[in-house]
Design an enzyme around this catalytic site. Structure first.
Site, short mmCIF file in Angstrom:
data_model
loop_
_atom_site.label_atom_id
_atom_site.label_comp_id
_atom_site.label_asym_id
_atom_site.label_seq_id
_atom_site.Cartn_x
_atom_site.Cartn_y
_atom_site.Cartn_z
N CYS A 99 12.62 46.09 82.18
CA CYS A 99 13.80 46.20 81.34
C CYS A 99 14.78 45.11 81.73
O CYS A 99 14.52 44.29 82.60
CB CYS A 99 14.46 47.58 81.49
SG CYS A 99 15.29 47.83 83.07
N LEU B 285 11.63 47.76 78.11
CA LEU B 285 10.33 47.37 77.58
C LEU B 285 9.33 48.35 78.19
O LEU B 285 9.05 48.30 79.38
CB LEU B 285 9.99 45.93 77.98
CG LEU B 285 8.67 45.36 77.45
CD1 LEU B 285 8.74 45.18 75.93
CD2 LEU B 285 8.36 44.02 78.11
N SER C 119 -0.79 35.70 85.17
CA SER C 119 -0.74 34.25 85.30
C SER C 119 -0.94 33.85 86.75
O SER C 119 -0.91 34.70 87.65
CB SER C 119 0.60 33.71 84.76
OG SER C 119 0.57 32.31 84.64
#
Length: 640
Positions: free
Chosen positions: A2, A51, A370
């Site tokens: 978030c 999120l 990543s």
């Protein structure tokens, strides 16, 4: 995951600041578009944008928790992911604690109640944390050891405000009585290093909690910071017959890290370039998600793309692969938007292709893995081999070395041997200050005549070097990069550019368990056999496809040198310089001269020009309020 925003007030008047918090929250709606809200008591007000990644239906923030005798003692909001949250729940559960959610946030606040500030030593993940203890009346702040997640703060007579994004604090400046002035020292550091080093920001009243640090704030008090992460690099010689044991430990640690980083209640994808780092992550991730999607980006110009190698890797590991090609026109159009998302400029041209590949990935997944951090942990930068090439200079007496350095200064630019003589006659502290080396001091004075030598890169690097005197030369360079280039450039773009698209980026190399192994690798197993990351390559021999394993590092190449000299970006650059209202900062005539020298191939000024141009765009947005960054979420407050 978030974006957090909050304030500890000085006068028990938190309710007065709720409207300001709620007005500023939309500035970072991209960090958490799934849910938003605020909470306050008399002293503190918290806001968040969520999120949802884990425990989608619950784990709302701000999260309230407390022991049975005071169930609302703590309020917490945090940005990030805790990958060992299941293990922490089990550990704390055995100690008698109960949980109301199944997410990764609650174990943080329960652990804080049990361990206090030492809770951060138990967390395996990335985080920016704020916990308000209503009994002790103290605010606790924390960032992960590497600085993957940001945390800004500012203190005025009204109290201390903190946020995942600087622009939220800018929005609240009037409400809290914060004077906004540019910090010229930070500007010089930016020109020198291509990023603003922690704990600075370009605004003098706004600072960042440093990576690997916690802080406490009392009502009406200052932010008191404590460092909990101090890398030591205690490398020891590894006998030849024991090397494989080390390689196996690396492989096991990385595989375990990827497994933990795959924990999510949403789909996880992976970025994939042509190098060993992202390929290793994607290959291991495929073991936990047979339907893994991978993403890469590149340019049409030959020699500036890893698209073909990435596609070959994707085929070899059996994943569906999605490619985004970026044109010069797209590149230029995206720059204002990117500078807005960054909060402070970062003069790294690879930000732009990352922006587009993240945009593409978000159409398919909510989380990507990543390979950031592998170079710093395992010795991946070619310059890490420099101590070996310069070792003969160690035997030259100091007075003679000073003479050689003076000689190197008068040799013509471009003369063979000049660079070797110059760098060999300097100490490591003088010659190495990270991967960004755009300007020397004389070049800097050409564009910012007010530059002060006492503000140069040594002001940033000297305290870090002082902590590494016991390390070998390669470890000293790694240690410096952990606290400069990695957290100032690599991780800023990793966080800001991906979160611009509400995409969570996870970096399995930057894991505390992986680091515990990587930290012990001796320098002769980092740069052995004429290559970099030797130990990592050996550890990945049975995992990474052969065509990638020993491929030369390319990085994330951008054809900036060609574009600034050609029709692609020369006109844009010239217009940007002419329109910029930065005469009190730059000698714009000198900058234009540099641009024309670059176009006429008098000198390659591409990195220096890009550093100045990025700042000018940023300044046009945040200071001049002249440039519209083109943010699509039009419900953002118009403080521009």
């Amino acid at each position: 995951m978030c974006g957090l925003l909050g304030m500890l007030t000085s006068n028990a008047d938190a309710a007065r600041f709720v409207p300001a918090i709620e007005k500023a929250l939309p500035c970072m709606r991209h960090r958490g578009p799934d849910e938003a809200g605020s909470w306050h008591d008399d002293n503190a007000v918290f806001g968040f944008n969520r999120l949802s990644i884990i425990d989608l239906e619950h784990s709302h923030q701000p999260l309230r928790w407390g022991p049975p005798e005071n169930p609302d003692r703590y309020a917490m909001t945090f940005n990030g992911e805790i990958y060992n949250y299941i293990e922490l729940r089990d550990e704390l559960g055995k100690l008698g604690y109960t949980f109301n959610t199944s997410g990764d946030g609650e174990p943080i606040v329960v652990g804080f109640h049990h361990w206090g500030a030492d809770v951060v030593r138990h967390l395996r993940g990335m985080f920016g944390i704020a916990i308000w203890d209503s009994v002790e009346e103290k605010l606790f702040l924390a960032r992960d050891q590497f600085g993957i997640k940001p945390l800004y703060y500012a203190t005025t007579a009204a109290g201390t405000v903190f946020s995942s994004e600087k622009k939220c604090i800018l929005e609240m400046a009037d409400a809290i009585g914060l004077e906004l002035a540019l910090d010229k020292r930070a500007i010089e550091h930016y020109i020198d290093l291509q990023y603003v080093p922690e704990p600075e920001s370009l605004h003098s009243g706004i600072r960042r909690l440093e990576s690997g640090c916690t802080a406490t704030v009392s009502i009406g008090g200052e932010v008191k910071q404590t460092r909990y992460f101090r890398p030591q690099f205690p490398a020891q010689h590894v006998p030849k017959n024991k090397e494989q044991n080390l390689f196996d430990r690396i492989a096991r640690a990385l595989e375990d890290s990827v497994e933990k980083h795959m924990r999510a209640d949403v789909t996880v994808g992976s970025f994939l370039s042509g190098g060993i780092d992202s390929t290793a992550i994607a290959t291991l991730a495929k073991r936990h998600n047979p339907d893994l999607l991978t993403f890469t980006t590149g340019f049409e110009r030959e020699g500036y793309s890893e698209v073909d190698v990435a596609a070959e890797s994707a085929a070899a590991i059996g994943v569906e692969h999605i490619v985004k090609i970026v044109s010069p026109e797209e590149y230029a159009d995206a720059i204002p938007k990117i500078m807005w998302y960054l909060d402070d400029p970062v003069a790294d041209p690879s930000l732009v292709p990352l922006f587009f590949v993240a945009q593409e990935a978000r159409k398919h997944v909510k989380v990507v893995l990543s390979g950031e951090g592998a170079d710093e942990l395992f010795g991946g930068y070619t310059i890490y081999k420099e101590p070996l090439s310069l070792k003969p200079f160690d035997y030259v007496p100091s007075p003679l070395r000073k003479g050689l350095n003076r000689l190197s200064q008068v040799l013509p630019e471009g003369m063979k041997g000049k660079s070797l003589l110059e760098r060999g006659s300097m100490t490591m502290e003088d010659r190495y200050y990270g991967n960004a080396r755009s300007f020397n001091f004389e070049q800097m004075q050409r564009v910012i005549p007010w530059a002060k030598r006492e503000w140069d890169h040594r002001e940033v690097t000297a305290p870090i070097y002082a902590q590494s005197v016991h390390m070998d030369p390669v470890a000293r360079m790694q240690h410096l990069d952990l606290f400069t280039w990695m957290r100032g450039d690599i991780l800023v773009k990793a966080d800001k550019i991906n979160m611009a698209h509400s995409l969570e980026l996870r970096v399995p190399f930057l894991d505390k368990v992986v680091f515990e192994v990587a930290e012990t690798i001796p320098h002769d197993l980092k740069i052995a056999n004429g290559t970099t990351k030797y130990a990592l390559r050996k550890a990945m021999e049975q995992i990474v496809p052969g065509h990638v394993l020993h491929r030369k590092k390319l990085g994330f190449p951008v054809p900036m040198r060609h574009w600034l000299a050609g029709d692609e970006l020369f006109g844009w650059a010239q217009d940007t310089i002419n329109a910029s209202q930065t005469e009190d900062i730059f000698d714009k005539k000198a900058v234009l001269e540099m641009l024309h020298e670059h176009r006429n191939q008098v000198s390659d000024h591409s990195r220096r020009l890009w550093t100045v141009l990025a700042f000018m765009v940023w300044h046009g947005i945040f200071e001049e309020k002249r440039i519209d960054p083109g943010i699509e979420e039009r419900d953002y407050p118009v403080y521009l």
